[in-house]
Design an enzyme around this catalytic site. Structure first.
Site, PDB file in Angstrom:
ATOM      1  N   ASP A 159      26.251  45.704   4.812  1.00 43.13           N
ATOM      2  CA  ASP A 159      26.470  44.267   4.698  1.00 43.13           C
ATOM      3  C   ASP A 159      27.164  44.031   3.360  1.00 43.13           C
ATOM      4  O   ASP A 159      26.803  44.621   2.345  1.00 43.13           O
ATOM      5  CB  ASP A 159      25.125  43.537   4.734  1.00 43.13           C
ATOM      6  CG  ASP A 159      25.282  42.023   4.865  1.00 43.13           C
ATOM      7  OD1 ASP A 159      25.819  41.407   3.923  1.00 43.13           O
ATOM      8  OD2 ASP A 159      24.864  41.472   5.886  1.00 43.13           O
ATOM      9  N   HIS A 216      21.884  38.372   9.651  1.00 37.26           N
ATOM     10  CA  HIS A 216      22.739  39.407   9.077  1.00 37.26           C
ATOM     11  C   HIS A 216      22.584  40.764   9.753  1.00 37.26           C
ATOM     12  O   HIS A 216      23.571  41.432  10.043  1.00 37.26           O
ATOM     13  CB  HIS A 216      22.456  39.554   7.569  1.00 37.26           C
ATOM     14  CG  HIS A 216      23.171  38.553   6.733  1.00 37.26           C
ATOM     15  ND1 HIS A 216      24.246  38.870   5.930  1.00 37.26           N
ATOM     16  CD2 HIS A 216      22.978  37.224   6.586  1.00 37.26           C
ATOM     17  CE1 HIS A 216      24.686  37.793   5.323  1.00 37.26           C
ATOM     18  NE2 HIS A 216      23.924  36.769   5.698  1.00 37.26           N
TER      19      HIS A 216
END
Length: 448
Positions: free
Chosen positions: A116, A18
């Site tokens: 994110d 990520h």
């Protein structure tokens, strides 16, 4: 404290693959923003260490460590789901504390929060200071869509599901485990469910994909969200090749590929997190040895020890095993004929960008869903028979690509998608236009 300068807060989710894509995106944005723009990158110490190699940090990115939630290790650092749980429990106060320090250190108020998408609470932080929240979804359009359909999926008694843009073969069993979790109050299911409920509050949701890959899904997402910006594939944007080529030469991958016939090589890699079970390593090895297809297999030491006795010696003339593979360079080589993958989104997007068909062996998260899309929607590969490797099943899958007409069709399909991806990143392509929209959005100082 000034508000005239751009100061972008970047909030990373520190697990899996990520944080690195968020950094990649920042590096691509930076040249299009004022030269005095400040990027403050918030991430855990361990994750920061893994993505910022020594001397690699750009001057305009300030790196900050946020608390990972661990209070007492007794010498045993939490890993896996336990580490994720502790981190989630520490949010959002761990971010808020260090973000305040970053503003004081720089003397510049934040102009935008770019996080994110998992970190759904970012909308609250952005609302407090009246700046845009931009969410970055690091996976596929399809996996984002199913999270937005969580309530519908969970209330559906059918074994197959009717969601816009998916094949009629989509099953409950293809769903990410967080969607089907028995208890949505558990840390990961709760985080993703809250994301689904609040993502419409983002000024934009950015995806590392291209609109032409999932047109129906993207049309549906645009109804549900304020703005959907597919800006990928990021791997097709210009990069510095020297570092990658040096890594290739170090392991001899490209030199080895140069000696192979066109579209003859099997490339196998299952990501940085996953290791095949020992019995499946044996099954794959026996299939490769039986067929004598040239292969490059990215396999760590703990996997190599499970290979059949004498395998390395017997296959040394036509196979190559490396502990780490320069994947993009390998997939880009004309000698590679098929990519055997775990179906992580970065790997699938790289396979598409290089025009290489796939054999899918998914493990967790969105990988089953990605695998279903590869086989049934895009028709650019196969799921391994039975969901795990056997010698017979692996031989059958490999034969499809090297001996059967179906393999030629799948190969042509993925080459067609590659062309659409290349069109998307041209100056007048959909991804390039979306990227320009993103740049303008990031330049906005305040919400209207």
């Amino acid at each position: 404290m000034t508000t005239s300068q751009l100061h972008i807060a970047l909030l990373a989710f520190p697990f899996g693959s990520h944080a690195a894509p968020l950094l990649t995106l920042v590096q691509k944005l930076s040249p299009f923003l004022p030269s005095d723009t400040i990027f403050s990158f918030f991430n855990t110490s361990q994750s920061n260490t893994s993505i910022f190699s020594e001397g690699s940090k750009p001057d305009n990115i300030k790196v900050y460590n946020v608390w990972d939630g661990v209070t007492e290790t007794n010498g045993n650092k939490p890993v896996g789901l336990e580490a994720i749980k502790l981190f989630i429990q520490a949010t959002p106060t761990n971010f808020e504390k260090v973000m305040k320090e970053a503003e004081e250190e720089t003397g510049v108020k934040f102009s935008c929060i770019f996080s994110d998408a998992f970190l759904w609470f970012s909308y609250k932080l952005a609302e407090k200071i009246n700046v845009p929240w931009i969410a970055f979804w690091t996976a596929a359009s399809g996996s984002l869509s199913v999270h937005l359909y969580t309530d519908f999926i969970r209330s559906n008694d059918e074994t197959s599901l009717n969601i816009p843009g998916f094949s009629s073969t989509l099953k409950i069993s293809d769903m990410p485990p967080e969607v089907m979790a028995e208890n949505l109050d558990l840390p990961m299911p709760s985080m993703l469910y809250n994301m689904a409920l609040n993502l419409h509050k983002a000024a934009a949701v950015v995806l590392n994909s291209f609109e032409e890959l999932d047109p129906t899904i993207n049309k549906d997402l645009k109804v549900k969200l304020q703005k959907v910006l597919n800006i990928g594939p990021l791997v097709l944007q210009p990069t510095s090749p020297k570092k990658v080529l040096d890594a290739c030469d170090e392991r001899g991958c490209i030199i080895w590929l140069e000696k192979q016939k066109e579209e003859s090589v099997v490339y196998l890699s299952f990501g940085t997190v996953t290791t095949l079970p020992p019995n499946e390593i044996v099954a794959v090895a026996e299939a490769l040895e039986a067929k004598k297809f040239p292969f490059i297999w990215s396999l760590k030491d703990n996997g190599i020890k499970n290979l059949p006795t004498g395998f390395l010696e017997r296959t040394g003339q036509f196979g190559k095993i490396v502990s780490w593979a320069p994947q993009l360079e390998i997939l880009n080589h004309s000698a590679v004929g098929v990519f055997v993958t775990h179906c992580g989104w970065n790997s699938i997007l790289e396979g598409i960008s290089c025009g290489v068909p796939m054999i899918c062996r998914p493990f967790f998260g969105d990988q089953k869903l990605n695998s279903r899309m590869v086989e049934s929607v895009w028709q650019i590969g196969l799921q391994i028979e039975g969901g795990s490797f056997t010698k017979i099943g692996t031989i059958s899958a490999l034969d499809t690509f090297f001996s059967e007409e179906k393999g030629k069709v799948l190969r042509e399909n993925v080459k067609g998608l590659k062309e659409r991806a290349l069109e998307a990143v041209k100056p007048d392509g959909s991804s390039s236009k979306n990227f320009k929209d993103l740049v303008e959005l990031v330049k906005c100082h305040k919400l209207t």
